[in-house]
Design a protein around this motif. Structure first.
Motif, PDB file in Angstrom:
ATOM      1  N   ALA A  23       0.835  -1.205   0.000  1.00  0.00           N
ATOM      2  CA  ALA A  23       0.000   0.000   0.000  1.00  0.00           C
ATOM      3  C   ALA A  23       0.873   1.261   0.000  1.00  0.00           C
ATOM      4  N   ALA A  24       1.955   1.252   0.756  1.00  0.00           N
ATOM      5  CA  ALA A  24       2.859   2.402   0.790  1.00  0.00           C
ATOM      6  C   ALA A  24       3.533   2.603  -0.558  1.00  0.00           C
ATOM      7  N   ALA A  25       3.853   1.509  -1.239  1.00  0.00           N
ATOM      8  CA  ALA A  25       4.478   1.619  -2.562  1.00  0.00           C
ATOM      9  C   ALA A  25       3.541   2.298  -3.542  1.00  0.00           C
ATOM     10  N   GLU A  26       2.269   1.980  -3.460  1.00  0.00           N
ATOM     11  CA  GLU A  26       1.301   2.630  -4.338  1.00  0.00           C
ATOM     12  C   GLU A  26       1.140   4.110  -3.986  1.00  0.00           C
ATOM     13  N   LEU A  27       1.252   4.427  -2.704  1.00  0.00           N
ATOM     14  CA  LEU A  27       1.033   5.798  -2.252  1.00  0.00           C
ATOM     15  C   LEU A  27       2.270   6.679  -2.441  1.00  0.00           C
ATOM     16  N   PHE A  28       3.446   6.204  -2.022  1.00  0.00           N
ATOM     17  CA  PHE A  28       4.658   7.024  -2.027  1.00  0.00           C
ATOM     18  C   PHE A  28       5.584   6.758  -3.205  1.00  0.00           C
TER      19      PHE A  28
ATOM     20  N   TRP B 158      10.378   3.470  -5.236  1.00  0.00           N
ATOM     21  CA  TRP B 158      11.747   3.771  -4.824  1.00  0.00           C
ATOM     22  C   TRP B 158      11.809   4.130  -3.339  1.00  0.00           C
ATOM     23  N   VAL B 159      10.965   5.030  -2.901  1.00  0.00           N
ATOM     24  CA  VAL B 159      10.950   5.464  -1.494  1.00  0.00           C
ATOM     25  C   VAL B 159      10.572   4.295  -0.586  1.00  0.00           C
ATOM     26  N   THR B 160       9.602   3.521  -1.004  1.00  0.00           N
ATOM     27  CA  THR B 160       9.171   2.386  -0.196  1.00  0.00           C
ATOM     28  C   THR B 160      10.256   1.317  -0.119  1.00  0.00           C
ATOM     29  N   THR B 161      10.994   1.109  -1.192  1.00  0.00           N
ATOM     30  CA  THR B 161      12.084   0.138  -1.169  1.00  0.00           C
ATOM     31  C   THR B 161      13.178   0.565  -0.203  1.00  0.00           C
ATOM     32  N   VAL B 162      13.525   1.842  -0.215  1.00  0.00           N
ATOM     33  CA  VAL B 162      14.547   2.344   0.710  1.00  0.00           C
ATOM     34  C   VAL B 162      14.068   2.203   2.151  1.00  0.00           C
ATOM     35  N   ALA B 163      12.823   2.572   2.410  1.00  0.00           N
ATOM     36  CA  ALA B 163      12.277   2.465   3.765  1.00  0.00           C
ATOM     37  C   ALA B 163      12.185   1.002   4.212  1.00  0.00           C
ATOM     38  N   ALA B 164      11.763   0.117   3.318  1.00  0.00           N
ATOM     39  CA  ALA B 164      11.661  -1.298   3.666  1.00  0.00           C
ATOM     40  C   ALA B 164      13.031  -1.903   3.939  1.00  0.00           C
ATOM     41  N   THR B 165      14.034  -1.493   3.174  1.00  0.00           N
ATOM     42  CA  THR B 165      15.392  -1.981   3.412  1.00  0.00           C
ATOM     43  C   THR B 165      15.898  -1.521   4.772  1.00  0.00           C
TER      44      THR B 165
END
Length: 69
Positions: free
Chosen positions: A31-36, A39-46
């Protein structure tokens, strides 16, 4: 119930809770990937994965040190 049986039951409950939390985190990341954006979600998830891994390593090491002493 004796103490060993209760400890085993609590460990099973804790594992089940961790599984549910992991599944919820995956859904929130999608859901965050769709919203933000991906790229940003991948960095945050990492970053979250590294923090989670460090937490697991430290907690296991702490638990092992407590058992040995």
């Amino acid at each position: 119930m004796d103490d060993d049986a209760l400890q085993a039951r609590l460990r099973r409950i804790e594992r089940r809770q961790n599984l549910v939390l992991a599944l919820l985190v995956v859904l929130y990341l999608v859901a965050a990937a769709e919203l933000f954006g991906y790229w940003v979600t991948t960095v945050a998830a990492t970053a979250l994965a590294l923090v989670g891994f460090a937490y697991v390593v430290v907690s296991r090491r702490r638990r092992r040190d407590t058992i040995q002493t």
